[in-house]
Design a protein around this motif. Structure first.
Motif, PDB file in Angstrom:
ATOM      1  N   GLN A  51       3.842 -28.371  11.303  1.00 30.75           N
ATOM      2  CA  GLN A  51       3.528 -29.644  10.655  1.00 30.75           C
ATOM      3  C   GLN A  51       2.040 -29.981  10.706  1.00 30.75           C
ATOM      4  OE1 GLN A  51       6.677 -31.666  13.092  1.00 30.75           O
ATOM      5  NE2 GLN A  51       7.179 -32.670  11.158  1.00 30.75           N
ATOM      6  N   PHE A  52       1.240 -29.118  11.308  1.00 29.59           N
ATOM      7  CA  PHE A  52      -0.200 -29.358  11.344  1.00 29.59           C
ATOM      8  C   PHE A  52      -0.715 -29.395   9.907  1.00 29.59           C
ATOM      9  CE2 PHE A  52      -4.697 -28.153  11.974  1.00 29.59           C
ATOM     10  CZ  PHE A  52      -5.041 -29.016  13.019  1.00 29.59           C
ATOM     11  N   PRO A  53      -1.408 -30.474   9.504  1.00 26.30           N
ATOM     12  CA  PRO A  53      -1.789 -30.621   8.098  1.00 26.30           C
ATOM     13  C   PRO A  53      -2.768 -29.539   7.641  1.00 26.30           C
ATOM     14  CG  PRO A  53      -2.023 -32.705   9.287  1.00 26.30           C
ATOM     15  CD  PRO A  53      -1.799 -31.644  10.311  1.00 26.30           C
ATOM     16  N   THR A  54      -2.632 -29.142   6.392  1.00 29.28           N
ATOM     17  CA  THR A  54      -3.649 -28.295   5.775  1.00 29.28           C
ATOM     18  C   THR A  54      -4.714 -29.149   5.104  1.00 29.28           C
ATOM     19  OG1 THR A  54      -2.234 -28.099   3.814  1.00 29.28           O
ATOM     20  CG2 THR A  54      -2.087 -26.344   5.454  1.00 29.28           C
ATOM     21  N   ASP A  55      -4.360 -30.386   4.771  1.00 36.30           N
ATOM     22  CA  ASP A  55      -5.333 -31.381   4.327  1.00 36.30           C
ATOM     23  C   ASP A  55      -5.782 -32.126   5.578  1.00 36.30           C
ATOM     24  OD1 ASP A  55      -6.789 -33.501   3.386  1.00 36.30           O
ATOM     25  OD2 ASP A  55      -5.196 -34.313   2.091  1.00 36.30           O
ATOM     26  N   TYR A  56      -6.938 -31.758   6.110  1.00 33.36           N
ATOM     27  CA  TYR A  56      -7.350 -32.266   7.416  1.00 33.36           C
ATOM     28  C   TYR A  56      -7.672 -33.753   7.408  1.00 33.36           C
ATOM     29  CZ  TYR A  56      -7.653 -27.259   8.169  1.00 33.36           C
ATOM     30  OH  TYR A  56      -7.366 -25.920   8.237  1.00 33.36           O
ATOM     31  N   THR A  57      -7.852 -34.338   6.235  1.00 38.24           N
ATOM     32  CA  THR A  57      -8.056 -35.785   6.178  1.00 38.24           C
ATOM     33  C   THR A  57      -6.794 -36.531   6.586  1.00 38.24           C
ATOM     34  OG1 THR A  57      -7.411 -35.968   3.846  1.00 38.24           O
ATOM     35  CG2 THR A  57      -9.744 -35.532   4.321  1.00 38.24           C
ATOM     36  N   ARG A  58      -5.660 -35.845   6.624  1.00 38.02           N
ATOM     37  CA  ARG A  58      -4.394 -36.458   7.023  1.00 38.02           C
ATOM     38  C   ARG A  58      -4.151 -36.376   8.520  1.00 38.02           C
ATOM     39  NH1 ARG A  58      -0.102 -33.479   4.874  1.00 38.02           N
ATOM     40  NH2 ARG A  58       1.232 -35.221   5.512  1.00 38.02           N
ATOM     41  N   LEU A  59      -5.038 -35.727   9.251  1.00 36.72           N
ATOM     42  CA  LEU A  59      -4.902 -35.678  10.705  1.00 36.72           C
ATOM     43  C   LEU A  59      -5.069 -37.063  11.305  1.00 36.72           C
ATOM     44  CD1 LEU A  59      -7.003 -32.485  11.497  1.00 36.72           C
ATOM     45  CD2 LEU A  59      -4.610 -32.837  12.191  1.00 36.72           C
ATOM     46  N   PRO A  60      -4.410 -37.314  12.445  1.00 37.02           N
ATOM     47  CA  PRO A  60      -4.661 -38.574  13.149  1.00 37.02           C
ATOM     48  C   PRO A  60      -6.079 -38.603  13.708  1.00 37.02           C
ATOM     49  CG  PRO A  60      -3.330 -37.109  14.490  1.00 37.02           C
ATOM     50  CD  PRO A  60      -3.451 -36.457  13.136  1.00 37.02           C
ATOM     51  N   LYS A  61      -6.455 -39.750  14.258  1.00 49.14           N
ATOM     52  CA  LYS A  61      -7.789 -39.847  14.842  1.00 49.14           C
ATOM     53  C   LYS A  61      -7.959 -38.808  15.955  1.00 49.14           C
ATOM     54  CE  LYS A  61     -10.223 -42.572  13.681  1.00 49.14           C
ATOM     55  NZ  LYS A  61     -11.220 -42.549  12.590  1.00 49.14           N
ATOM     56  N   VAL A  62      -6.987 -38.705  16.848  1.00 49.99           N
ATOM     57  CA  VAL A  62      -7.018 -37.710  17.932  1.00 49.99           C
ATOM     58  C   VAL A  62      -5.686 -36.984  17.948  1.00 49.99           C
ATOM     59  CG1 VAL A  62      -7.244 -37.304  20.412  1.00 49.99           C
ATOM     60  CG2 VAL A  62      -8.590 -39.119  19.328  1.00 49.99           C
ATOM     61  N   SER A  63      -5.734 -35.676  18.019  1.00 50.99           N
ATOM     62  CA  SER A  63      -4.509 -34.899  18.156  1.00 50.99           C
ATOM     63  C   SER A  63      -4.717 -33.780  19.169  1.00 50.99           C
ATOM     64  CB  SER A  63      -4.067 -34.323  16.807  1.00 50.99           C
ATOM     65  OG  SER A  63      -5.087 -33.540  16.212  1.00 50.99           O
ATOM     66  N   PHE A  64      -3.628 -33.375  19.785  1.00 48.70           N
ATOM     67  CA  PHE A  64      -3.618 -32.229  20.686  1.00 48.70           C
ATOM     68  C   PHE A  64      -2.848 -31.103  20.021  1.00 48.70           C
ATOM     69  CE2 PHE A  64      -5.263 -35.034  23.721  1.00 48.70           C
ATOM     70  CZ  PHE A  64      -5.516 -34.384  24.926  1.00 48.70           C
ATOM     71  N   VAL A  65      -3.344 -29.887  20.147  1.00 51.88           N
ATOM     72  CA  VAL A  65      -2.640 -28.690  19.701  1.00 51.88           C
ATOM     73  C   VAL A  65      -2.322 -27.858  20.934  1.00 51.88           C
ATOM     74  CG1 VAL A  65      -2.860 -26.494  18.475  1.00 51.88           C
ATOM     75  CG2 VAL A  65      -3.606 -28.619  17.382  1.00 51.88           C
ATOM     76  N   ILE A  66      -1.046 -27.544  21.110  1.00 55.53           N
ATOM     77  CA  ILE A  66      -0.594 -26.762  22.265  1.00 55.53           C
ATOM     78  C   ILE A  66       0.055 -25.472  21.768  1.00 55.53           C
ATOM     79  CG2 ILE A  66       0.815 -26.750  24.351  1.00 55.53           C
ATOM     80  CD1 ILE A  66      -1.407 -28.837  24.396  1.00 55.53           C
ATOM     81  N   PRO A  67      -0.638 -24.331  21.893  1.00 53.16           N
ATOM     82  CA  PRO A  67      -0.022 -23.055  21.497  1.00 53.16           C
ATOM     83  C   PRO A  67       1.151 -22.719  22.418  1.00 53.16           C
ATOM     84  CG  PRO A  67      -2.418 -22.870  21.757  1.00 53.16           C
ATOM     85  CD  PRO A  67      -2.012 -24.168  22.373  1.00 53.16           C
ATOM     86  N   ASN A  68       1.991 -21.772  21.983  1.00 47.34           N
ATOM     87  CA  ASN A  68       3.108 -21.380  22.836  1.00 47.34           C
ATOM     88  C   ASN A  68       2.636 -20.448  23.959  1.00 47.34           C
ATOM     89  OD1 ASN A  68       3.036 -18.677  21.857  1.00 47.34           O
ATOM     90  ND2 ASN A  68       4.514 -19.128  20.237  1.00 47.34           N
ATOM     91  N   LEU A  69       3.571 -20.017  24.799  1.00 51.13           N
ATOM     92  CA  LEU A  69       3.220 -19.289  26.015  1.00 51.13           C
ATOM     93  C   LEU A  69       2.567 -17.938  25.762  1.00 51.13           C
ATOM     94  CD1 LEU A  69       6.387 -20.060  28.158  1.00 51.13           C
ATOM     95  CD2 LEU A  69       4.053 -20.808  28.655  1.00 51.13           C
ATOM     96  N   CYS A  70       2.722 -17.402  24.574  1.00 50.57           N
ATOM     97  CA  CYS A  70       2.022 -16.163  24.242  1.00 50.57           C
ATOM     98  C   CYS A  70       0.638 -16.464  23.692  1.00 50.57           C
ATOM     99  CB  CYS A  70       2.835 -15.359  23.230  1.00 50.57           C
ATOM    100  SG  CYS A  70       2.021 -13.819  22.711  1.00 50.57           S
TER     101      CYS A  70
END
Length: 299
Positions: A179-198
């Motif tokens: 669900q991470f936007p490809t239109d980055y203007t739609r991102l919230p003010k602050v977001s965290f991205v957490i990759p999986n264990l690999c």
């Protein structure tokens, strides 16, 4: 409050404002306090980016990443951005560091056990941003579905997702990474991205994680360079390799290219800096931390 975190259940937020926030989060997938006016930004030297994306990787010391031929993309972020050469995690193992980065406290967490969802209503970056009229969300690779509080699923592990521990952060703000936007203007003010264990280098190689970052966050990083936005890359801990010294990089238009700071900073410093960017309160030990300075470009 006594007892282990898994057994500590605080009262649910009062109806009204909290309920409105939850409804807004469910409807939009982002979270901000409706009608709340942003508080005045603290008198600091930190910028106010349009968007900040914080990515947390796993279990590697600064010396294992910076200068490593296995991490060419991360090192390109260093040369094109800002490098904190004395950045430190606050404890071991992984999970309490995530809580420290998000809320200025380990919240009594001392291990990687699966905590009970919503065990505390303590202040945190998500709740502070909402109170200031700003938006927050997380994007979690391999999360089975938006808002799922499952402990683990394949390469997904909730121990790296502290937002589920707080009654004052709606579970709907936790998105899948798809669900991470490809239109980055739609991102919230602050977001965290957490990759999986690999892909966070916990179970797989430095090279695998570096390639994942390039493929999945590289386009955002390039966009941030011309759109007053930031990519923050840090690690949870060093896995007991170097006194808990970890790689931490800032990249984007507000950063002076090729800058660095040798000032000692911790997860609490990163949290304090994010808070002061948007004039929020200060959660836990971030109140005693210093803003990250000396790396910002002139406005």
């Amino acid at each position: 409050m006594s007892g282990s975190p898994a057994r500590r259940f605080l009262s649910r937020p009062a109806r009204g404002t909290a309920a409105s926030l939850t409804c807004l989060a469910a409807a939009t997938g982002l979270w901000a306090s409706p009608g709340a006016a942003p508080s005045a930004r603290a008198a600091t030297t930190v910028p106010t980016p349009d968007h900040v994306v914080v990515v947390v990787m796993e279990n590697h010391a600064d010396g294992q990443i910076i200068g490593s031929s296995s991490a060419p993309y991360i090192n390109s972020l260093k040369s094109g951005g800002a490098y904190l050469s004395s950045s430190y995690a606050v404890t071991h193992p992984s999970q309490p560091n995530y809580f420290a980065l998000f809320s200025g406290s380990t919240q009594g967490i001392t291990d990687d056990s699966c905590y009970s969802p919503g065990f505390t209503s303590a202040a945190n970056l998500g709740s502070e941003l909402a109170a200031a009229g700003q938006s927050f969300a997380s994007y979690n690779e391999s999360l089975p579905s938006q808002g799922s509080t499952v402990c683990s699923s394949g390469e997904y592990a909730r121990k790296h997702n502290p937002w589920f521990g707080f009654t004052n952060v709606p579970t709907s703000t936790a998105h899948t990474f798809k669900q991470f936007p490809t239109d980055y203007t739609r991102l919230p003010k602050v977001s965290f991205v957490i990759p999986n264990l690999c892909d966070d280098m916990h179970d797989c190689s430095v090279s695998k994680g570096d390639t994942w970052l390039k493929d999945n966050l590289g386009p955002y990083a390039a966009w941030a360079r011309t759109h007053n936005s930031l990519l923050v890359l840090t690690f949870d801990e060093d896995d007991s390799h170097s006194g808990n010294r970890i790689p931490t990089l800032f990249y984007g238009q507000p950063v002076t290219v090729g800058s660095s700071s040798s000032t000692r900073y911790t997860h609490y410093s990163v949290l304090r800096t994010l808070e002061d960017m948007y004039g929020t309160g200060h959660a836990g030990r971030s109140a005693d931390a210093a803003d990250i300075t000396g790396i910002w470009a002139a406005p």
